[in-house]
Design an enzyme around this catalytic site. Structure first.
Site, PDB file in Angstrom:
ATOM      1  N   LYS A  91       0.831  -1.214   0.000  1.00 22.05           N
ATOM      2  CA  LYS A  91       0.000   0.000   0.000  1.00 22.05           C
ATOM      3  C   LYS A  91       0.864   1.262   0.000  1.00 22.05           C
ATOM      4  CE  LYS A  91      -2.148  -1.214   3.842  1.00 22.05           C
ATOM      5  NZ  LYS A  91      -1.485  -2.492   4.095  1.00 22.05           N
ATOM      6  N   ARG A 132     -10.118   0.196   8.266  1.00 23.13           N
ATOM      7  CA  ARG A 132      -9.660  -1.148   8.624  1.00 23.13           C
ATOM      8  C   ARG A 132     -10.701  -1.943   9.373  1.00 23.13           C
ATOM      9  NH1 ARG A 132      -3.471  -1.898   9.188  1.00 23.13           N
ATOM     10  NH2 ARG A 132      -2.907   0.061   8.296  1.00 23.13           N
ATOM     11  N   ARG A 190      11.834  -5.429   5.193  1.00 22.45           N
ATOM     12  CA  ARG A 190      11.580  -3.993   5.037  1.00 22.45           C
ATOM     13  C   ARG A 190      12.484  -3.167   5.958  1.00 22.45           C
ATOM     14  NH1 ARG A 190       5.714  -1.559   5.641  1.00 22.45           N
ATOM     15  NH2 ARG A 190       5.698  -2.796   7.535  1.00 22.45           N
ATOM     16  N   ARG A 233      11.047  -1.621  11.530  1.00 20.43           N
ATOM     17  CA  ARG A 233       9.904  -1.289  12.385  1.00 20.43           C
ATOM     18  C   ARG A 233       9.721  -2.374  13.434  1.00 20.43           C
ATOM     19  NH1 ARG A 233       4.933   0.420   8.428  1.00 20.43           N
ATOM     20  NH2 ARG A 233       3.831  -0.954   9.862  1.00 20.43           N
ATOM     21  N   ARG A 236      -0.569  -9.285  13.347  1.00 20.44           N
ATOM     22  CA  ARG A 236      -1.163  -8.305  12.431  1.00 20.44           C
ATOM     23  C   ARG A 236      -2.041  -9.014  11.400  1.00 20.44           C
ATOM     24  NH1 ARG A 236       4.078  -5.459  10.508  1.00 20.44           N
ATOM     25  NH2 ARG A 236       2.771  -4.362   9.012  1.00 20.44           N
TER      26      ARG A 236
HETATM   27  P1  AP5 Z   1       4.786  -1.513   1.918  1.00 23.44           P
HETATM   28  O1  AP5 Z   1       4.509  -0.696   0.696  1.00 23.44           O
HETATM   29  O2  AP5 Z   1       5.397  -0.824   3.095  1.00 23.44           O
HETATM   30  O3  AP5 Z   1       3.463  -2.310   2.328  1.00 23.44           O
HETATM   31  P2  AP5 Z   1       2.203  -1.841   3.184  1.00 23.44           P
HETATM   32  O4  AP5 Z   1       1.011  -2.548   2.620  1.00 23.44           O
HETATM   33  O5  AP5 Z   1       2.144  -0.333   3.237  1.00 23.44           O
HETATM   34  O6  AP5 Z   1       2.603  -2.484   4.566  1.00 23.44           O
HETATM   35  P3  AP5 Z   1       2.450  -1.962   6.057  1.00 23.44           P
HETATM   36  O7  AP5 Z   1       3.132  -2.987   6.897  1.00 23.44           O
HETATM   37  O8  AP5 Z   1       2.917  -0.544   6.221  1.00 23.44           O
HETATM   38  O9  AP5 Z   1       0.922  -2.019   6.226  1.00 23.44           O
HETATM   39  P4  AP5 Z   1       0.164  -2.170   7.510  1.00 23.44           P
HETATM   40  O10 AP5 Z   1      -1.216  -1.927   7.006  1.00 23.44           O
HETATM   41  O11 AP5 Z   1       0.380  -3.419   8.254  1.00 23.44           O
HETATM   42  O12 AP5 Z   1       0.799  -1.029   8.466  1.00 23.44           O
HETATM   43  P5  AP5 Z   1       0.432   0.506   8.724  1.00 23.44           P
HETATM   44  O13 AP5 Z   1       1.684   1.257   8.779  1.00 23.44           O
HETATM   45  O14 AP5 Z   1      -0.636   0.975   7.807  1.00 23.44           O
HETATM   46  O15 AP5 Z   1       5.703  -2.747   1.481  1.00 23.44           O
HETATM   47  C1  AP5 Z   1       6.225  -3.642   2.446  1.00 23.44           C
HETATM   48  C2  AP5 Z   1       7.659  -4.066   2.022  1.00 23.44           C
HETATM   49  O16 AP5 Z   1       7.584  -4.802   0.794  1.00 23.44           O
HETATM   50  C3  AP5 Z   1       8.608  -2.880   1.751  1.00 23.44           C
HETATM   51  O17 AP5 Z   1       9.886  -3.245   2.153  1.00 23.44           O
HETATM   52  C4  AP5 Z   1       8.543  -2.699   0.220  1.00 23.44           C
HETATM   53  O18 AP5 Z   1       9.754  -2.166  -0.288  1.00 23.44           O
HETATM   54  C5  AP5 Z   1       8.314  -4.135  -0.258  1.00 23.44           C
HETATM   55  N1  AP5 Z   1       7.458  -4.215  -1.450  1.00 23.44           N
HETATM   56  C6  AP5 Z   1       6.391  -3.438  -1.756  1.00 23.44           C
HETATM   57  N2  AP5 Z   1       5.821  -3.842  -2.923  1.00 23.44           N
HETATM   58  C7  AP5 Z   1       6.535  -4.919  -3.334  1.00 23.44           C
HETATM   59  C8  AP5 Z   1       6.448  -5.807  -4.461  1.00 23.44           C
HETATM   60  N3  AP5 Z   1       5.493  -5.658  -5.389  1.00 23.44           N
HETATM   61  N4  AP5 Z   1       7.358  -6.820  -4.548  1.00 23.44           N
HETATM   62  C9  AP5 Z   1       8.319  -6.980  -3.614  1.00 23.44           C
HETATM   63  N5  AP5 Z   1       8.479  -6.169  -2.537  1.00 23.44           N
HETATM   64  C10 AP5 Z   1       7.586  -5.161  -2.389  1.00 23.44           C
HETATM   65  O19 AP5 Z   1      -0.226   0.427  10.180  1.00 23.44           O
HETATM   66  C11 AP5 Z   1       0.570   0.114  11.311  1.00 23.44           C
HETATM   67  C12 AP5 Z   1      -0.322  -0.030  12.527  1.00 23.44           C
HETATM   68  O20 AP5 Z   1      -1.020   1.203  12.797  1.00 23.44           O
HETATM   69  C13 AP5 Z   1      -1.437  -1.082  12.430  1.00 23.44           C
HETATM   70  O21 AP5 Z   1      -0.955  -2.396  12.718  1.00 23.44           O
HETATM   71  C14 AP5 Z   1      -2.400  -0.559  13.509  1.00 23.44           C
HETATM   72  O22 AP5 Z   1      -1.941  -0.861  14.797  1.00 23.44           O
HETATM   73  C15 AP5 Z   1      -2.329   0.940  13.312  1.00 23.44           C
HETATM   74  N6  AP5 Z   1      -3.330   1.440  12.364  1.00 23.44           N
HETATM   75  C16 AP5 Z   1      -3.088   1.960  11.125  1.00 23.44           C
HETATM   76  N7  AP5 Z   1      -4.233   2.307  10.518  1.00 23.44           N
HETATM   77  C17 AP5 Z   1      -5.228   2.023  11.397  1.00 23.44           C
HETATM   78  C18 AP5 Z   1      -6.633   2.150  11.348  1.00 23.44           C
HETATM   79  N8  AP5 Z   1      -7.268   2.626  10.256  1.00 23.44           N
HETATM   80  N9  AP5 Z   1      -7.350   1.741  12.416  1.00 23.44           N
HETATM   81  C19 AP5 Z   1      -6.753   1.255  13.524  1.00 23.44           C
HETATM   82  N10 AP5 Z   1      -5.411   1.093  13.649  1.00 23.44           N
HETATM   83  C20 AP5 Z   1      -4.655   1.478  12.582  1.00 23.44           C
END
Ligand code: AP5
Length: 206
Positions: free
Chosen positions: A13, A85, A118, A151, A162
């Site tokens: 994402k 979410r 990552r 992270r 997660r």
């Molecule tokens: P990346 O692009 O970082 O993936 P992502 O989907 O953004 O992953 P996240 O881990 O950031 O998502 P998440 O939803 O778990 O965490 P968030 O920060 O939103 O890619 C991941 C890796 O893969 C990178 O190294 C990248 O280079 C690589 N990559 C990307 N595309 C690739 C490809 N095609 N091929 C190979 N490699 C690739 O949330 C964190 C926490 O915040 C949550 O756990 C929760 O506690 C809280 N939170 C956030 N939003 C909410 C909400 N709406 N409600 C309640 N709690 C929330």
């Protein structure tokens, strides 16, 4: 234009959002990043958020909705990454009249390696992968030169939690939008440039 990007942890994402932000000049609003900013401030609420994130759970809906709405303000064009979410969050933003809802589809086993490899810079704004997206200089951010770190929620045990939380609370959001027939599905198990190519097709289609 308003876009929602949905997908499991590590589906890409943030990576796709960075491309969209540059090409379509949309504000990238990531609730994860906003919550980590609050943690970095070291406030009482930030400390509570930190405990929740490091356990791999979701922060309460009221808080995430408030943080996201504050960031949206009066903006007309933006991209929501990691929001909604829960079905409750989705129902609370029906008034936003989003143009595109894109689901980055990928199996859990495919993303474990992505998350464990990552690395993020100290500002938290720039993402890398030790194998798939390495920085030009090992351990340093290409953009701001800060040290790359892992992270805390990318620890294998937390990644597992997660996913458990995703399957229980966020997968129903995908079904919610699928039933409304407004979901566009992109195969996220491809190389980054291919994934973004498919996303562009969805966006240019309209
Ligand atoms: P990346 O692009 O970082 O993936 P992502 O989907 O953004 O992953 P996240 O881990 O950031 O998502 P998440 O939803 O778990 O965490 P968030 O920060 O939103 O890619 C991941 C890796 O893969 C990178 O190294 C990248 O280079 C690589 N990559 C990307 N595309 C690739 C490809 N095609 N091929 C190979 N490699 C690739 O949330 C964190 C926490 O915040 C949550 O756990 C929760 O506690 C809280 N939170 C956030 N939003 C909410 C909400 N709406 N409600 C309640 N709690 C929330």
């Amino acid at each position: 234009m308003k876009i929602i990007l949905l997908g499991p942890p590590g589906s890409g994402k943030g990576t796709v959002a960075d491309h969209i932000e540059k090409e379509f000049h949309l504000k990238h609003i990531s609730t994860g990043a906003l919550l980590r900013e609050e943690v970095a401030k070291g406030t009482t609420i930030g400390k509570d958020i930190q405990k929740i994130i490091e356990k791999g759970e979701l922060v309460p809906d009221d808080l995430s909705i408030q943080i996201m709405r504050l960031e949206i303000g009066n903006k007309k064009d933006y991209l929501l990454d990691g929001f909604p979410r829960t079905v409750n969050q989705a129902q609370k933003i029906e008034d936003l009249e989003v143009n595109h809802i894109i689901y980055l589809e990928i199996a859990e086993k495919e993303v474990i390696e992505r998350l464990s490899g990552r690395r993020v810079c100290a500002t938290g704004e720039h993402n890398y992968h030790v194998q798939y997206l390495p920085p030009k200089k090992e351990g340093k951010c290409d953009v701001d030169g800060t040290k790359l770190i892992q992270r805390k929620d990318d620890d294998p045990k937390v990644i597992k939690e997660r996913f458990r939380v995703y399957n229980r609370q966020t997968a129903p959001v995908v079904e919610y939008y699928r039933k409304k027939d407004i979901l566009k599905i992109v195969d996220a198990a491809q190389k980054p440039e291919k994934v973004y190519g498919e996303v562009r097709k969805v966006l240019n289609h309209f």
